[in-house]
Write an enzyme that holds these catalytic residues in place. Structure first.
Site, PDB file in Angstrom:
ATOM      1  N   ASP A  54      -5.541   9.760  -5.489  1.00 20.81           N
ATOM      2  CA  ASP A  54      -5.262   9.066  -4.233  1.00 20.81           C
ATOM      3  C   ASP A  54      -5.531  10.024  -3.064  1.00 20.81           C
ATOM      4  OD1 ASP A  54      -4.356   7.216  -2.417  1.00 20.81           O
ATOM      5  OD2 ASP A  54      -2.224   7.509  -2.849  1.00 20.81           O
TER       6      ASP A  54
HETATM    7  C1  SPV Z   1       0.635   3.681  -1.929  1.00 19.60           C
HETATM    8  O1  SPV Z   1       1.184   2.844  -2.621  1.00 19.60           O
HETATM    9  O2  SPV Z   1      -0.508   4.043  -2.115  1.00 19.60           O
HETATM   10  C2  SPV Z   1       1.377   4.301  -0.839  1.00 19.60           C
HETATM   11  C3  SPV Z   1       2.802   4.474  -0.943  1.00 19.60           C
HETATM   12  O3  SPV Z   1       0.736   4.723   0.102  1.00 19.60           O
HETATM   13  S1  SPV Z   1       3.054   6.034  -1.572  1.00 19.60           S
HETATM   14  O4  SPV Z   1       2.470   6.112  -2.864  1.00 19.60           O
HETATM   15  O5  SPV Z   1       4.506   6.208  -1.624  1.00 19.60           O
HETATM   16  O6  SPV Z   1       2.439   6.999  -0.658  1.00 19.60           O
HETATM   17 MG    MG Z   2      -1.281   4.833  -0.226  1.00 22.34          MG
END
Ligand code: SPV
Ligand code: MG
Length: 532
Positions: A54
């Site tokens: 991510d």
């Molecule tokens: C996501 O779900 O990608 C978010 C929330 O941005 S978090 O994972 O808590 O950053």
């Molecule tokens: Mg996110």
């Protein structure tokens, strides 16, 4: 209601509402089926389902592709977790434009730097965007959207970056002023404390969104008591799928068998349902040519015929022309036109009628009854468009093609140039003569009889006719009425047509030759080379 309007009601409405995470079309469908009103298209779970991190490793257009599949699968709105907006204000403008084009209802952008990293990662430095620069992105998003209900959520990452609640509030106020429809205040603390402080100071001055992944022990009613507008369950579809896959795949691996897991996993039928396979099956019926016509054929072949020794022990309809029984010429012609069931009404030597792909119906009273009664025996098949044919005729293909295209409820084929003089024939008088028929829109039967004087004869009924679905119903009703009297067994098809003409107009399709009926050995010889 538009999807954008639905999302706006979820995110800014006074009641606490929930968004559930989805990361592909299937999970989006499951979220919708479960009852959730909206979807969080999470950057964490979309990237994880792609097998990447991510950290903006997946490009924004790749995310758009996933969103397209998700949105196509559902009727509820999607709020995209749009990270930082994938660049500066200009990238945000293009993102909003593309999201609206793809029917995505809103975007959440966070005040970090591209490429961002996930907020829940431990021991990672989180770099925040300049407040003014981020406000410019919010303004750019709001100025770009065409649909007033498209939702722009500004996500405050101050607490994630280690700043205090004051700093978070300062950013939140600025983003509200810049035009954000709601503020998402994020925290990775395992308790509710810093969010509680924020909410108290915020005092419901603008809609608030929470993501309680880290502080999951907080009772939902506490969020309600602070009038939080939206709670996002941000990654639970993917995590549920992951645990279930690890568990089941582990078992299959260890047991080298799928036997014991079968009743613990979704059946393939359920997967088909989620893919909406039913819709495709219905559409196929509507759009896909099956090559089949919804037309039955009834061949009247109960009589023995009078061809001497030739019909001593087989019905006339089974006499061979060019090595094939007469009615096989017919059944093949019907099938070539894609008709549905072929029903053959048999009587004399019924077992000798042994063709493939026919439904045999018996007229056990064939000795005492006529053609009309044979047709009555097949009444159950008069439930759709039906071609009715005598079992002793051979005709050219075009005659059948034209008949199938005839629009009237009842159409009979009449030979305008019949040569039959001596034998019994069903003579037809029409309202328009053959010579003028090329100029007529329709030609109607006026009379049908074996007794018509020569000057009244417009032609000879060939023994081939068609009833539409409606015509079939009328014919079946007529025969049902006649069957309650003594008349039906004595009636010929001509008698039946005469009765039918009292209530229904009977259209005539003129032909000139192109058919033969087999009554004599000479007819049988003539028929050779005469293909249906
Ligand atoms: C996501 O779900 O990608 C978010 C929330 O941005 S978090 O994972 O808590 O950053
Ligand atoms: Mg996110």
């Amino acid at each position: 209601m538009k999807k954008t309007t639905q999302l706006r009601a979820i995110v800014t409405g006074p009641e606490l509402d929930f968004l559930m995470e989805a990361h592909n079309g299937l999970s989006a469908k499951i979220v919708e089926n479960t009852g959730f009103k909206g979807i969080w298209a999470s950057s964490l779970t979309i990237s994880a389902s792609m097998g990447v991190r991510d950290n903006n490793e997946a490009s924004w257009t790749q995310i758009l592709e996933v969103l397209d599949f998700m949105n196509d699968a559902i009727d509820i709105p999607i709020l995209l977790d749009g990270d930082t907006g994938y660049g500066d204000f200009n990238n945000v403008r293009r993102l909003v434009k593309k999201l609206e084009q793809r029917d995505i209802s809103g975007v959440c952008i966070e005040d970090k730097l591209f490429p961002k990293r996930n907020s829940l990662l431990k021991n990672q430095k989180q770099s925040l965007a300049d407040v003014d620069e981020f406000c410019g992105k919010i303004k750019a998003a709001k100025d770009t959207q065409r649909d007033d209900d498209f939702v722009v959520v500004a996500r405050v990452e101050a607490l994630i970056a280690g700043l205090d609640v004051e700093a978070a509030l300062e950013r939140a106020y600025a983003y509200r002023e810049a035009g954000a429809d709601a503020i998402l205040i994020h925290s990775k603390q395992p308790d509710f404390n810093e969010i509680e402080q924020f909410l108290k100071a915020w005092d419901n001055c603008h809609p608030v969104v929470l993501v309680p992944t880290a502080y999951y022990t907080t009772p939902t009613d506490l969020f309600r008591s602070f009038n939080v507008n939206t709670v996002i369950w941000a990654n639970h579809s993917l995590r549920a799928a992951t645990s279930s896959m690890e568990d089941i795949l582990g078992r299959i691996y260890r047991e080298q068998s799928i036997l014991d897991v079968e009743d613990k996993i979704a059946g393939v039928g359920h997967i088909f349902e989620l893919q909406n396979s039913r819709e495709l099956a219905i559409a196929e019926k509507k759009y896909m040519p099956t090559g089949k016509r919804d037309t039955n054929t009834v061949i009247l072949a109960a009589s023995q015929g009078e061809l001497g020794v030739l019909t001593d022990n087989i019905p006339k309809a089974m006499l061979k022309v060019d090595g094939k029984p007469i009615i096989q010429h017919q059944t093949e012609a019907f099938r070539r036109q894609g008709t549905d069931e072929t029903i053959v009404v048999c009587g004399f030597e019924k077992d000798k009628i042994n063709l493939d792909n026919i439904i045999k119906i018996e007229n056990s009273q064939y000795l005492e009854s006529g053609e009309a009664y044979s047709l009555f025996c097949a009444k159950k098949y008069l439930n759709k468009e039906t071609i009715i044919s005598f079992g002793d005729i051979i005709f050219k293909r075009h005659m059948l093609v034209d008949l199938l295209n005839a629009p009237a409820d009842v159409t009979i084929v009449v030979d305008a140039h019949s040569e039959s003089e001596s034998r019994t024939a069903y003579w037809v008088r029409t309202d328009v003569l053959y010579a003028q028929s090329f100029f007529a829109r329709s030609i109607t039967m006026v009379e049908i009889s074996t007794e018509l004087p020569i000057q009244d004869r417009s032609g000879e009924f060939v023994g081939l006719w068609k009833v539409s679905k409606n015509g079939a119903r009328q014919l079946a009703d007529l025969m049902a009425r006649l069957s309650e009297t003594e008349d039906l067994p004595k009636m010929t098809v001509a008698d039946l047509l005469r009765e039918l003409a009292k209530t229904t107009s009977i259209a005539v399709q003129f032909v000139s030759g192109s058919w033969l009926d087999i009554n004599t050995i000479v007819d049988l010889q003539k028929a050779s080379g005469f293909t249906c």
